[in-house]
Design a protein around this motif. Structure first.
Motif, mmCIF file in Angstrom:
data_model
loop_
_atom_site.group_PDB
_atom_site.id
_atom_site.type_symbol
_atom_site.label_atom_id
_atom_site.label_comp_id
_atom_site.label_asym_id
_atom_site.label_seq_id
_atom_site.Cartn_x
_atom_site.Cartn_y
_atom_site.Cartn_z
ATOM 1 N N ALA A 197 0.842 -1.102 -0.006
ATOM 2 C CA ALA A 197 -0.320 0.295 -0.018
ATOM 3 C C ALA A 197 1.431 1.239 -0.321
ATOM 4 N N LYS A 233 3.955 2.022 2.597
ATOM 5 C CA LYS A 233 3.730 0.833 3.381
ATOM 6 C C LYS A 233 4.251 0.131 2.976
ATOM 7 N N SER A 266 -4.084 -10.720 8.318
ATOM 8 C CA SER A 266 -5.754 -10.011 7.979
ATOM 9 C C SER A 266 -6.180 -10.142 7.164
ATOM 10 N N LYS A 294 -12.090 -5.039 2.019
ATOM 11 C CA LYS A 294 -12.259 -3.442 2.866
ATOM 12 C C LYS A 294 -10.815 -3.024 1.650
ATOM 13 N N GLU A 324 -8.446 -1.204 3.531
ATOM 14 C CA GLU A 324 -7.525 -1.272 4.285
ATOM 15 C C GLU A 324 -7.324 -2.658 2.925
ATOM 16 N N ASP A 325 -8.353 -3.303 2.070
ATOM 17 C CA ASP A 325 -7.038 -4.358 1.365
ATOM 18 C C ASP A 325 -6.666 -3.721 -0.367
ATOM 19 N N SER A 374 -15.211 2.633 -0.435
ATOM 20 C CA SER A 374 -15.835 2.295 0.606
ATOM 21 C C SER A 374 -17.197 2.127 0.484
#
Length: 124
Positions: free
Chosen positions: A40, A43, A63, A87, A89-90, A124
């Protein structure tokens, strides 16, 4: 020299599914452990899932346990990552990886091969 080519990334809404594919060439596919990593923005690249040459042993990051499934078809030189219940965050660039050493494919893939990456975006 092993070449890995990913496909199947894209944009999906939260709760949706995607399946990534990675086709290998230039090596003996069945002799390699295969894995998926993701990175990501801002990161480090981290392992998501991995499978031994037979697919009989698998590894999943905490996760993604219960949501992602790694599988491989040695006859097609292809490894898959089925991603369900996605999600936000994926969201990341997902990389296919190969290595002859199991502990390496479940950590940093030192000495292994990488694909070019495919973008997965979960809204989202």
């Amino acid at each position: 020299q092993v070449q890995l080519v990913e496909s199947g990334g894209g944009l999906v809404q939260a709760g949706g599914s995607l399946r990534l594919s990675c086709t290998a060439s230039g090596g003996i596919f069945s002799s390699y452990c295969m894995g998926w990593f993701r990175q990501a923005p801002g990161k480090e690249r981290q392992v998501v899932a991995a499978a031994t040459w037979s697919g009989g042993r698998t590894y999943y990051a905490d996760s993604v346990k219960g949501r992602f499934t790694i599988s491989r078809d040695n006859a097609k030189n292809t490894v898959y990552l089925q991603m369900n219940s996605l999600k936000p965050e994926d969201t990341a660039v997902y990389y296919c990886a190969s290595n002859t050493v199991w502990p390496r494919i479940t950590t940093t893939n030192d000495g292994g091969y990488w694909g070019q990456g495919t973008q997965v975006t979960v809204s989202s």
